[in-house]
Design a protein around this motif. Structure first.
Motif, PDB file in Angstrom:
ATOM      1  N   THR A  90       0.830  -1.196   0.000  1.00 23.79           N
ATOM      2  CA  THR A  90       0.000   0.000   0.000  1.00 23.79           C
ATOM      3  C   THR A  90       0.866   1.249   0.000  1.00 23.79           C
TER       4      THR A  90
ATOM      5  N   THR B 278       0.171   5.443  -0.037  1.00 23.27           N
ATOM      6  CA  THR B 278      -0.697   6.615  -0.098  1.00 23.27           C
ATOM      7  C   THR B 278       0.182   7.851  -0.095  1.00 23.27           C
TER       8      THR B 278
ATOM      9  N   ASP C 188       0.582   5.370   4.460  1.00 25.29           N
ATOM     10  CA  ASP C 188       0.266   6.597   5.190  1.00 25.29           C
ATOM     11  C   ASP C 188      -0.779   6.259   6.240  1.00 25.29           C
TER      12      ASP C 188
ATOM     13  N   SER D 131      -4.517   7.427   6.480  1.00 24.09           N
ATOM     14  CA  SER D 131      -5.553   6.898   5.591  1.00 24.09           C
ATOM     15  C   SER D 131      -6.172   5.654   6.214  1.00 24.09           C
ATOM     16  N   ARG D 132      -7.479   5.645   6.356  1.00 22.87           N
ATOM     17  CA  ARG D 132      -8.161   4.478   6.924  1.00 22.87           C
ATOM     18  C   ARG D 132      -7.928   3.239   6.060  1.00 22.87           C
ATOM     19  N   THR D 133      -8.028   3.385   4.745  1.00 21.63           N
ATOM     20  CA  THR D 133      -7.841   2.226   3.873  1.00 21.63           C
ATOM     21  C   THR D 133      -6.417   1.695   3.967  1.00 21.63           C
ATOM     22  N   ALA D 134      -5.443   2.597   4.144  1.00 18.26           N
ATOM     23  CA  ALA D 134      -4.065   2.154   4.306  1.00 18.26           C
ATOM     24  C   ALA D 134      -3.897   1.368   5.595  1.00 18.26           C
TER      25      ALA D 134
ATOM     26  N   ARG E 114      -3.556  17.856   8.709  1.00 19.12           N
ATOM     27  CA  ARG E 114      -2.590  16.790   8.438  1.00 19.12           C
ATOM     28  C   ARG E 114      -1.920  16.299   9.720  1.00 19.12           C
TER      29      ARG E 114
ATOM     30  N   GLN F 298      -4.333  14.208  11.486  1.00 21.37           N
ATOM     31  CA  GLN F 298      -4.630  12.989  10.745  1.00 21.37           C
ATOM     32  C   GLN F 298      -3.539  11.939  10.956  1.00 21.37           C
TER      33      GLN F 298
ATOM     34  N   TYR G 146      -7.564   4.696  13.362  1.00 22.02           N
ATOM     35  CA  TYR G 146      -7.739   3.833  12.192  1.00 22.02           C
ATOM     36  C   TYR G 146      -7.051   2.483  12.378  1.00 22.02           C
TER      37      TYR G 146
END
Length: 283
Positions: A2, A4, A96, A99-102, A143, A146, A154
């Protein structure tokens, strides 16, 4: 794997340890005793600094490591080499954590490689010094939060279904949460959030046999400071204000992460350890 792209890349973050002089000291200081034998750990920000020292020490104590990093491929590969030199397995995951998907992919790749997750070390972070609060852009503010705190939510959310009784989560907060830092307003605010998150998550998970603790380092010599916008003057005197009169090294912080991950800390949850050169924070 992955990848990002970071939303912003001010300064030179996160910074290459391979280019830092003098080199941070990551080497474990004593022989292993099998305290993490058979365990699997995810360590974010493990390509350099405190994360690398934690990965090295965990490997010496018997754990396999998922090394999560943002950009520095060469540093990540060096951490892989260090873990493998201890006779343990390692994978590098370029991702990253903001990122939730990461974060979902980090856990999926760890499970695919090792079959389980026993220890989650939320160490990745970023900072952007500003002399005036009006200098902090909306983009920077979002940022910093995050990366530093959303990423912890996450990753815990992604790992939670796979964490069994006996698992440990260790978050990296900071002495700035307790002392404040006039030039690290957004960073310090995230560290306060991390401490509250640690205490609250401990209360949430303790009935399931999962311990949650944190480490609050003082000034530690890692790429984050010279590459995070610190002035030459600040770097010249970095760490001198501590009672010990010097900055700490990553391998002086890693043992706190080991203690909280292993059974030595079986009766501790919701706590913060303070490897900070003797600074009294009463927290």
């Amino acid at each position: 794997m992955t990848q990002t792209i970071p939303m912003i890349h001010e300064d030179a973050l996160p910074g290459h340890e391979s280019q830092l002089e003098p080199k941070p000291e990551w080497q474990p200081r004593y022989p292993g005793s099998g305290r993490l034998a058979g365990k699997v750990a995810i360590v974010t920000g493990a390509d350099s600094g405190i994360g690398r020292a934690v990965a090295a020490l965990y490997a010496r104590e018997g754990a396999d490591i998922a090394i999560v990093y943002l950009l520095e491929d060469d540093d990540a590969q060096e951490t892989i080499r260090i873990v493998e030199s201890e006779g343990r397995r390692a994978i590098a995951i370029k991702a990253d954590v903001g990122s939730r998907t990461a974060c979902d992919a980090i856990v999926e790749q760890t499970l695919a490689a090792f079959g389980k997750v026993d220890i989650l070390v939320n160490n990745a972070g970023e900072q952007h010094p500003d002399k005036d609060i009006t200098d902090i852009s909306e983009e920077q503010l979002k940022r910093t939060f995050q990366t530093n705190i959303f990423g912890m939510f996450y990753l815990v959310q992604a790992a939670r279904p796979h964490l069994q009784a006996g698992a440990a989560i260790i978050n990296c907060t900071s002495v700035t949460m307790y002392q404040g830092s006039k030039e690290l307003l957004d960073y310090s605010a995230t560290k306060g959030a991390i401490t509250a998150f640690t205490r609250s998550l401990s209360e949430n998970l303790i009935e399931h046999g999962i311990r949650v603790n944190a480490v609050a380092p003082g000034p530690i010599w890692t790429p984050l400071n010279p590459c995070g916008g610190a002035s030459e003057e600040k770097l010249e005197h970095f760490g001198e204000s501590t009672p010990m009169g010097r900055p700490g090294q990553p391998n002086e912080v890693a043992p706190s992460f080991l203690f909280l991950a292993c059974d030595d800390a079986s009766y501790m949850s919701g706590k913060v350890l303070h490897p900070n050169g003797g600074i009294i924070v009463n927290g």
